[in-house]
Scaffold this active site. Structure first.
Site, PDB file in Angstrom:
ATOM      1  N   GLU A 273     -11.662  -4.309  -2.172  1.00  0.00           N
ATOM      2  CA  GLU A 273     -11.196  -5.488  -1.443  1.00  0.00           C
ATOM      3  C   GLU A 273     -11.899  -5.547  -0.094  1.00  0.00           C
ATOM      4  O   GLU A 273     -12.360  -4.531   0.421  1.00  0.00           O
ATOM      5  CB  GLU A 273      -9.674  -5.455  -1.221  1.00  0.00           C
ATOM      6  CG  GLU A 273      -8.845  -5.728  -2.455  1.00  0.00           C
ATOM      7  CD  GLU A 273      -7.369  -5.868  -2.135  1.00  0.00           C
ATOM      8  OE1 GLU A 273      -7.013  -5.771  -0.932  1.00  0.00           O
ATOM      9  OE2 GLU A 273      -6.579  -6.069  -3.070  1.00  0.00           O
TER      10      GLU A 273
ATOM     11  N   GLU B  38       0.818  -1.204   0.000  1.00  0.00           N
ATOM     12  CA  GLU B  38       0.000   0.000   0.000  1.00  0.00           C
ATOM     13  C   GLU B  38       0.855   1.260   0.000  1.00  0.00           C
ATOM     14  O   GLU B  38       1.950   1.282   0.563  1.00  0.00           O
ATOM     15  CB  GLU B  38      -0.914   0.007   1.237  1.00  0.00           C
ATOM     16  CG  GLU B  38      -1.855  -1.178   1.291  1.00  0.00           C
ATOM     17  CD  GLU B  38      -2.557  -1.346   2.621  1.00  0.00           C
ATOM     18  OE1 GLU B  38      -3.524  -2.125   2.681  1.00  0.00           O
ATOM     19  OE2 GLU B  38      -2.128  -0.704   3.608  1.00  0.00           O
TER      20      GLU B  38
END
Length: 609
Positions: A518, A317
Site C-alpha cells: 500500500e 493494523e
C-alpha cells in the site's frame, strides 16, 4: 441459516408475509434459488415472498433460542481456551462457464433490498443483479494486480451507496484502466450499529454488486476500529453504539496511557477473552461478525469477493494506538516516540501476573519510567537512550516481551478464528502491519516499541508476526511502498521507510507468505510510483511463485485529475505487466478507448467527486 428469525411454527415471520416463520435454508434451497436465476424473466420467481425473505439474510437477527458462552482461563502465560461454536454446514456453489465469453455470471432473480438498492430505472419486482465473475481476467496478466481502496464513506447508515451514479462511472473507469478490483472497508460500527448480533449488510451488498457489474473484483476489509477523529469529521464512523455504552460503564475497555488518556479507536486487547460485551468477549464479537459476513456473502466468496482483510487494531493494523491514528500522517516529521498503552486495568492485571510469576512484583506496577513522549529525542530519555538505556536491560526485556507478546497473542487469536471461518471459501485472508519507521535509524526504535513491535538494532520484531501469518495462511499487508529515505531524511534524519520495509519484506520471504503493498500518501508522482515497482521487485525477485498485489490509496476526485490519472494508468500497466488496456468491457455505456490519452479523458469524465 434462516430466511426469517425463527419464533415458532405457528407464528408469522417478522416481514409480515403469509407464511410460517420457521423456514430453514438448506443447501438444496440455495441451489434452487440460483437455478431459478438462470431462467428467463417470465419464468423467474417474482413474488414478494422471495424478495422479503432474501432481505432477512442481509439484515441478520439473533436467534433467541441459541445462546453461547465464553469459557476462558486467564494466565500470565498468555494461553486461553474457549468453546468453539458449532460450525455451519459448508457447501460450494458451481458456476456455469460460457466458452465464447470467458465470463462467468451469477444471477440472483429477486430484489435483494428495498428500492434504495436499485437504480431509478429498476423499479420492478423482477430486478436481476448480474454478478460478473471474471470480467477483469480478460487478457490475464503475468504481473501483479492493482486494487483501489474506496473512500471510507462509500456507504451510509441505512443501506445506501453514497453518490451511486458517480461511483458506478468511476468503477467503469477503473476497470477500463486495467485495475483488478476495489477494496471496501466494512465498518463494524455501521453493520452491527444498534444492537449486538443484529447485522445490516444492505449497503455493502449493493456496493459489491455494483463493482462486480463493472468488471471489478472486491477485497473486503472488516474494520473493527473507529474511523475519523470525532463527530465533526465528515468520515466519522465510531464503534457500535452498544459497544460505546459498555465503554461508558467500564472505561477500562479502552486503551489508556500513563496520563490516563483514553483511546477509543479500538477495544483494549487486555480484555480479549473476557465476556465484557453483554456476555460476549471482544474476540467472540469479531468472530460472530466474520461468520455472519461469510454466511451472508457466501455465494460471492471466491468469485467476486476474492480477499478478506481482518482488522486487528487501530486503523485496521496489528498494533497499539501509541499515537492517535490521525497523527500518524505526519508523526515522522514531529518525531513523536508514542506512549505505551498498558494502563487500563485489564492490561495492568496481565502485567502484574507476569511479574509475580518471575518473582519481580515491582515490575508489574505499570509501564517503563523514563519513556516520555514529551522528549522527542530518544537520547534524552532514560528508557530509549543508546547508552545504558533501560530498553537494553533485564527489566526492559521483560516489559517489552510482555507488551509485544500480548499483541502477538491478540493477532494469533483473530487469525485462528478467521482461518476456521473462511476455510474452504477460496478467499485470501490478510492482515496489516503498521508502517512505523520514523525512529528506524536509532538503536532502540522507540516508536516501534510503543506500537508493540519489539524491533531494535539487535532483535527482529517482525519475523514473529510473519510466522503467525504464515501458520494460518494469511497474507501480510504493509504500507510505505512509495516512500524513499532520501526524501524522508531531509525532514527526519532518524527515519528510514526503506529500511523498515526491506526488513518486513525479508520476513515475508523467509516465511513464504504473500504480500499486499500500500502507499501512505494519497498523491503520488512518477518517482513514487517507480519506488513502488522497485520495492515490489525487492520482494518478488528470485521467488519461484511470487505473490504480490498492490492496494492504491485511495479513490477520490484528485485521482481522476488529468496528470494524476495518466500517472496512475501508466503505473497499473507497468506493475500488472499488461502492455495494452482491455479494449472491450461488458457493461452498459460501452467504453472503447484506443489510446492512453483516451483513458485519461475517461478518468476525467468518470471522476468521483
Amino acid at each position: 441459516m434462516l430466511y426469517c428469525n425463527p419464533i415458532s411454527p405457528q407464528q408469522k415471520c417478522d416481514c409480515s408475509c403469509s407464511t410460517p416463520s420457521f423456514i430453514p435454508l438448506t443447501n438444496s434451497h440455495v441451489l434452487f434459488l440460483f437455478a431459478f436465476s438462470f431462467l428467463p424473466p417470465p419464468l423467474a420467481l417474482s413474488s414478494k415472498f422471495l424478495q422479503k425473505h432474501f432481505n432477512s439474510i442481509l439484515i441478520r437477527k439473533p436467534n433467541p433460542n441459541i445462546k453461547t458462552m465464553a469459557i476462558a482461563t486467564f494466565a500470565p502465560s498468555f494461553c486461553c481456551t474457549r468453546t468453539e461454536p458449532t460450525q455451519l454446514p459448508r457447501f460450494r456453489l458451481t458456476h456455469s462457464h460460457k466458452l465464447q465469453s470467458q465470463t462467468r455470471r451469477l444471477s440472483v432473480s429477486c430484489r435483494l433490498n428495498s428500492s434504495n438498492s436499485l437504480s431509478p430505472a429498476d423499479n420492478n419486482n423482477n430486478n436481476r443483479y448480474k454478478l460478473h465473475d471474471g470480467a477483469s481476467s480478460q487478457g490475464r496478466r503475468n504481473g501483479s494486480p492493482v486494487f483501489v481502496k474506496l473512500p471510507e464513506d462509500s456507504t451510509m447508515i441505512g443501506g445506501k451507496v453514497k453518490r451511486r451514479k458517480a461511483m458506478a462511472q468511476s468503477f467503469k473507469a477503473l476497470a477500463a484502466a486495467g485495475v483488478e478490483g476495489v477494496v471496501v472497508e466494512v465498518w463494524w460500527g455501521v453493520v452491527e450499529r444498534d444492537r449486538p448480533g443484529v447485522y445490516d449488510w444492505r449497503g455493502y451488498f449493493d456496493l459489491i454488486v455494483l463493482a462486480s457489474n463493472c468488471g471489478l473484483k472486491v477485497r473486503a476489509l472488516l474494520a473493527f476500529h473507529q474511523c475519523g477523529s470525532g463527530p465533526g469529521d465528515p468520515k466519522w464512523v465510531p464503534l457500535p453504539q452498544w459497544v460505546l455504552e459498555e465503554i461508558d460503564k467500564d472505561p477500562d475497555l479502552a486503551y489508556s496511557d500513563r496520563f490516563g488518556r483514553r483511546n477509543m479507536e479500538y477495544i483494549s486487547l487486555g480484555c480479549d477473552i473476557l465476556p465484557v460485551l453483554r456476555g460476549r468477549s471482544p474476540i467472540q464479537a469479531y468472530t460472530d461478525f466474520m461468520r455472519n459476513f461469510r454466511d451472508t456473502f457466501r455465494p460471492l466468496l471466491g468469485a467476486i469477493i476474492t480477499g478478506v482483510q481482518v482488522g486487528m487494531g487501530p486503523a485496521g493494523e496489528l498494533r497499539y494506538p501509541s499515537l492517535p491514528s490521525q497523527k500518524l500522517m505526519w508523526s515522522w516529521r514531529s518525531r513523536e516516540l508514542g506512549e505505551f498503552q498498558c494502563y487500563d486495568k485489564y492490561m495492568l492485571a496481565s502485567l502484574n501476573a507476569c511479574a509475580r510469576e518471575i518473582g519481580m512484583r515491582e515490575w508489574g506496577d505499570g509501564g517503563p519510567i523514563g519513556a516520555s513522549n514529551l522528549m522527542q529525542d530518544p537520547e534524552h530519555t532514560e528508557f530509549f537512550r543508546t547508552d545504558n538505556g533501560l530498553w537494553n536491560t533485564a527489566y526492559g526485556n521483560f516489559f517489552l516481551e510482555w507488551y509485544s507478546g500480548m499483541l502477538l497473542l491478540h493477532g494469533e487469536r483473530i487469525c485462528r478464528e478467521a482461518e476456521t471461518i473462511f476455510r474452504g471459501t477460496r478467499v485470501n485472508t490478510s492482515a496489516k502491519v503498521g508502517g512505523i519507521h520514523w525512529h528506524y535509524g536509532t538503536p532502540s526504535h522507540p516508536s516501534e516499541l510503543t506500537a508493540g513491535y519489539y524491533n531494535t538494532s539487535t532483535r527482529d520484531g517482525f519475523l514473529p508476526i510473519a510466522r503467525i501469518f504464515g501458520r494460518y495462511g494469511f497474507t501480510l499487508c504493509c504500507s510505505c511502498f512509495e516512500m524513499r529515505d532520501v526524501d524522508e531524511k531531509q525532514m527526519n534524519p532518524f527515519s528510514s521507510p526503506e529500511g523498515f520495509l526491506r526488513q518486513l519484506l525479508l520476513a515475508a520471504r523467509i516465511c513464504e507468505i504473500p504480500l499486499e503493498g500500500e502507499n501512505s500518501a494519497t498523491s503520488l508522482d512518477d518517482a513514487a510510483f517507480q519506488q513502488v515497482i522497485k520495492m515490489s521487485k525487492f520482494y518478488s525477485e528470485g521467488l519461484e511463485k511470487p505473490s504480490f498485489s498492490f492496494n492504491f490509496l485511495r479513490m477520490d476526485k484528485n485521482m481522476f485529475e488529468y496528470h494524476n490519472w495518466v500517472r496512475f494508468t501508466r503505473f497499473v500497466r507497468q506493475l500488472s505487466g499488461s502492455s495494452i488496456f482491455r479494449a472491450k468491457l461488458d457493461f452498459r455505456g460501452d467504453i472503447r478507448p484506443s489510446s492512453a490519452s483516451d483513458f485519461a479523458k475517461v478518468g476525467l469524465a468518470f471522476a468521483y467527486c
